[in-house]
Enzyme design. Structure first.
Site, PDB file in Angstrom:
ATOM      1  N   TRP A  24       0.819  -1.228   0.000  1.00  0.00           N
ATOM      2  CA  TRP A  24       0.000   0.000   0.000  1.00  0.00           C
ATOM      3  C   TRP A  24       0.845   1.267   0.000  1.00  0.00           C
ATOM      4  O   TRP A  24       0.624   2.169   0.826  1.00  0.00           O
ATOM      5  CB  TRP A  24      -0.953   0.024   1.212  1.00  0.00           C
ATOM      6  N   ASN A 102       3.563  12.221  11.868  1.00  0.00           N
ATOM      7  CA  ASN A 102       2.946  13.326  12.582  1.00  0.00           C
ATOM      8  C   ASN A 102       2.674  14.509  11.641  1.00  0.00           C
ATOM      9  O   ASN A 102       1.639  15.166  11.741  1.00  0.00           O
ATOM     10  CB  ASN A 102       3.874  13.763  13.718  1.00  0.00           C
ATOM     11  N   GLU A 225      -2.432   6.684   7.584  1.00  0.00           N
ATOM     12  CA  GLU A 225      -1.914   7.629   8.599  1.00  0.00           C
ATOM     13  C   GLU A 225      -2.511   7.357   9.976  1.00  0.00           C
ATOM     14  O   GLU A 225      -2.717   8.281  10.753  1.00  0.00           O
ATOM     15  CB  GLU A 225      -2.175   9.079   8.186  1.00  0.00           C
ATOM     16  N   THR A 227      -5.253   4.311  11.831  1.00  0.00           N
ATOM     17  CA  THR A 227      -6.695   4.025  11.840  1.00  0.00           C
ATOM     18  C   THR A 227      -7.354   4.727  13.039  1.00  0.00           C
ATOM     19  O   THR A 227      -6.666   5.120  13.987  1.00  0.00           O
ATOM     20  CB  THR A 227      -6.932   2.505  11.954  1.00  0.00           C
ATOM     21  N   PHE A 245      -2.036  -0.872  23.274  1.00  0.00           N
ATOM     22  CA  PHE A 245      -1.862  -1.256  21.875  1.00  0.00           C
ATOM     23  C   PHE A 245      -1.743  -2.776  21.688  1.00  0.00           C
ATOM     24  O   PHE A 245      -2.028  -3.289  20.622  1.00  0.00           O
ATOM     25  CB  PHE A 245      -0.593  -0.609  21.282  1.00  0.00           C
TER      26      PHE A 245
HETATM   27  C1  FAD Z   1      -4.938   4.189  -0.568  1.00  0.00           C
HETATM   28  C2  FAD Z   1      -3.891   3.896   0.471  1.00  0.00           C
HETATM   29  C3  FAD Z   1      -2.624   4.484   0.359  1.00  0.00           C
HETATM   30  C4  FAD Z   1      -1.633   4.197   1.306  1.00  0.00           C
HETATM   31  N1  FAD Z   1      -0.394   4.770   1.166  1.00  0.00           N
HETATM   32  C5  FAD Z   1       0.599   4.438   2.037  1.00  0.00           C
HETATM   33  C6  FAD Z   1       1.934   4.955   1.871  1.00  0.00           C
HETATM   34  O1  FAD Z   1       2.218   5.742   0.966  1.00  0.00           O
HETATM   35  N2  FAD Z   1       2.889   4.556   2.734  1.00  0.00           N
HETATM   36  C7  FAD Z   1       2.631   3.685   3.751  1.00  0.00           C
HETATM   37  O2  FAD Z   1       3.545   3.348   4.521  1.00  0.00           O
HETATM   38  N3  FAD Z   1       1.386   3.172   3.939  1.00  0.00           N
HETATM   39  C8  FAD Z   1       0.370   3.533   3.094  1.00  0.00           C
HETATM   40  N4  FAD Z   1      -0.889   2.988   3.274  1.00  0.00           N
HETATM   41  C9  FAD Z   1      -1.053   1.933   4.291  1.00  0.00           C
HETATM   42  C10 FAD Z   1      -1.821   2.349   5.534  1.00  0.00           C
HETATM   43  O3  FAD Z   1      -1.023   3.207   6.316  1.00  0.00           O
HETATM   44  C11 FAD Z   1      -2.217   1.056   6.301  1.00  0.00           C
HETATM   45  O4  FAD Z   1      -3.157   0.370   5.509  1.00  0.00           O
HETATM   46  C12 FAD Z   1      -2.776   1.359   7.673  1.00  0.00           C
HETATM   47  O5  FAD Z   1      -1.742   1.771   8.542  1.00  0.00           O
HETATM   48  C13 FAD Z   1      -3.485   0.159   8.304  1.00  0.00           C
HETATM   49  O6  FAD Z   1      -2.671  -0.964   8.264  1.00  0.00           O
HETATM   50  P1  FAD Z   1      -3.274  -2.344   7.717  1.00  0.00           P
HETATM   51  O7  FAD Z   1      -3.928  -2.094   6.393  1.00  0.00           O
HETATM   52  O8  FAD Z   1      -2.170  -3.342   7.787  1.00  0.00           O
HETATM   53  O9  FAD Z   1      -4.417  -2.718   8.725  1.00  0.00           O
HETATM   54  P2  FAD Z   1      -4.314  -3.622  10.046  1.00  0.00           P
HETATM   55  O10 FAD Z   1      -3.169  -3.168  10.881  1.00  0.00           O
HETATM   56  O11 FAD Z   1      -4.376  -5.059   9.648  1.00  0.00           O
HETATM   57  O12 FAD Z   1      -5.646  -3.217  10.786  1.00  0.00           O
HETATM   58  C14 FAD Z   1      -6.924  -3.771  10.453  1.00  0.00           C
HETATM   59  C15 FAD Z   1      -7.937  -3.351  11.533  1.00  0.00           C
HETATM   60  O13 FAD Z   1      -7.523  -3.852  12.813  1.00  0.00           O
HETATM   61  C16 FAD Z   1      -7.384  -2.781  13.727  1.00  0.00           C
HETATM   62  N5  FAD Z   1      -6.247  -3.047  14.628  1.00  0.00           N
HETATM   63  C17 FAD Z   1      -4.984  -3.446  14.282  1.00  0.00           C
HETATM   64  N6  FAD Z   1      -4.221  -3.557  15.381  1.00  0.00           N
HETATM   65  C18 FAD Z   1      -4.996  -3.198  16.440  1.00  0.00           C
HETATM   66  C19 FAD Z   1      -4.779  -3.072  17.837  1.00  0.00           C
HETATM   67  N7  FAD Z   1      -3.578  -3.322  18.392  1.00  0.00           N
HETATM   68  N8  FAD Z   1      -5.797  -2.667  18.624  1.00  0.00           N
HETATM   69  C20 FAD Z   1      -6.999  -2.361  18.078  1.00  0.00           C
HETATM   70  N9  FAD Z   1      -7.293  -2.460  16.765  1.00  0.00           N
HETATM   71  C21 FAD Z   1      -6.290  -2.871  15.960  1.00  0.00           C
HETATM   72  C22 FAD Z   1      -7.102  -1.551  12.872  1.00  0.00           C
HETATM   73  O14 FAD Z   1      -7.410  -0.350  13.555  1.00  0.00           O
HETATM   74  C23 FAD Z   1      -8.023  -1.823  11.692  1.00  0.00           C
HETATM   75  O15 FAD Z   1      -9.346  -1.457  12.011  1.00  0.00           O
HETATM   76  C24 FAD Z   1      -1.911   3.298   2.370  1.00  0.00           C
HETATM   77  C25 FAD Z   1      -3.204   2.723   2.470  1.00  0.00           C
HETATM   78  C26 FAD Z   1      -4.186   3.027   1.555  1.00  0.00           C
HETATM   79  C27 FAD Z   1      -5.546   2.409   1.709  1.00  0.00           C
END
Ligand code: FAD
Length: 246
Positions: A24, A102, A225, A227, A245
């Site tokens: 991503w 940040n 940035e 969730t 966390f």
């Molecule tokens: C269009 C798009 C562009 C992006 N661009 C970039 C980029 O340029 N650079 C980059 O580095 N990233 C980028 N991202 C990635 C984005 O930062 C991540 O998708 C985001 O941080 C969430 O990580 P994940 O998808 O692995 O979700 P997960 O970490 O798998 O989370 C899934 C769900 O579980 C919840 N969850 C996870 N852990 C916990 C916990 N400990 N306690 C409670 N709830 C929890 C989350 O809040 C969420 O609701 C992009 C994403 C998108 C959709």
């Protein structure tokens, strides 16, 4: 963070070798350089990686229904060799990536409101033109309730963003305050866009109006940035002193 960087030799000026992947990544397939954070023996470090380096590849993430105007990619690093000069400054540990996040999160505090403002403006204009039972739908109390609530939340979000900006100018803005802004403003902006969509009736699902595009794009903004859950935990930790966390 599974991407790892190791020294190719013993000296401080020896090359680095990077292995891992990143999902991503915005513009990953068209960028000339990628900023990659990786685990090293001495903690997390940042690297400037030219995307034409041998061992670097990027593929486009398909089937997105949100932020379709921007390319999102998966980066793969297989034995990418970099000179010692490719490592970023003196920063070691999570502080490096979190200080970048940040800044980006602060931008989102404002940016999300732009989508909300356009959604409210579109709904207001539409409701003034669309007539039912002989009068514009903006003349019905339930529509006015929606418009008024949207306006209140937009104004709250603007004032919060302005306040955070003033603290930023003073150098007193704390990360948990940015979390509060990102959490509130993105969540409220999505609610505003969804409410605006209802005012447009069937036209609310049409790309002839900007509202459903804002709605879908804000779904990405909600996730990237940090969730809502993560920002809730950041605020929770700041309030209680207890990290929840994991
Ligand atoms: C269009 C798009 C562009 C992006 N661009 C970039 C980029 O340029 N650079 C980059 O580095 N990233 C980028 N991202 C990635 C984005 O930062 C991540 O998708 C985001 O941080 C969430 O990580 P994940 O998808 O692995 O979700 P997960 O970490 O798998 O989370 C899934 C769900 O579980 C919840 N969850 C996870 N852990 C916990 C916990 N400990 N306690 C409670 N709830 C929890 C989350 O809040 C969420 O609701 C992009 C994403 C998108 C959709």
């Amino acid at each position: 963070m599974r991407t790892r960087a190791r020294r190719a030799g013993a000296g401080e000026d020896s090359d680095w070798i990077l292995d891992g992947s990143k999902m991503w990544i915005t513009n990953g397939s068209i960028a000339d350089v990628a900023i990659v954070w990786a685990q090293t023996e001495g903690g997390i470090r940042g690297f400037v990686v030219p995307t034409d380096s041998p061992g670097f590849s990027a593929s486009v993430v398909k089937h997105k229904m949100s932020l379709r105007a921007s390319i999102t990619s998966e980066l793969v690093l297989e034995g990418v060799r970099l000179p010692a000069s490719a490592v970023l400054g003196d920063v070691t540990g999570l502080k490096g990536p979190l200080s970048c996040l940040n800044e980006a999160r602060y931008g989102i505090v404002w940016g999300s409101l732009g989508a909300a403002r356009d959604s409210l403006g579109t709904a207001l204009s539409y409701a003034g033109d669309r007539e039912q039972f002989g009068k514009p739908i903006s003349g019905f109390q339930m529509t006015q309730n929606k418009l008024a609530q949207m306006s209140v939340e937009l104004t709250n979000g603007m004032l919060l963003a302005l306040h955070l900006g003033r603290r930023k100018d003073l150098g007193t803005l704390r990360p948990e305050q940015v979390s509060m802004g990102k959490l509130n403003n993105v969540t409220k902006s999505i609610e505003i866009a969804r409410e605006a969509r209802t005012i447009l009736g069937a036209n609310g699902i049409s790309l002839e109006y900007p509202v459903i595009r804002h709605m879908n794009n804000l779904e990405s903004v909600l996730t990237y940035e940090g969730t809502p859950e993560m920002h809730t935990l950041v605020v929770g930790q700041a309030l209680t002193g207890i990290a929840a966390f994991r």
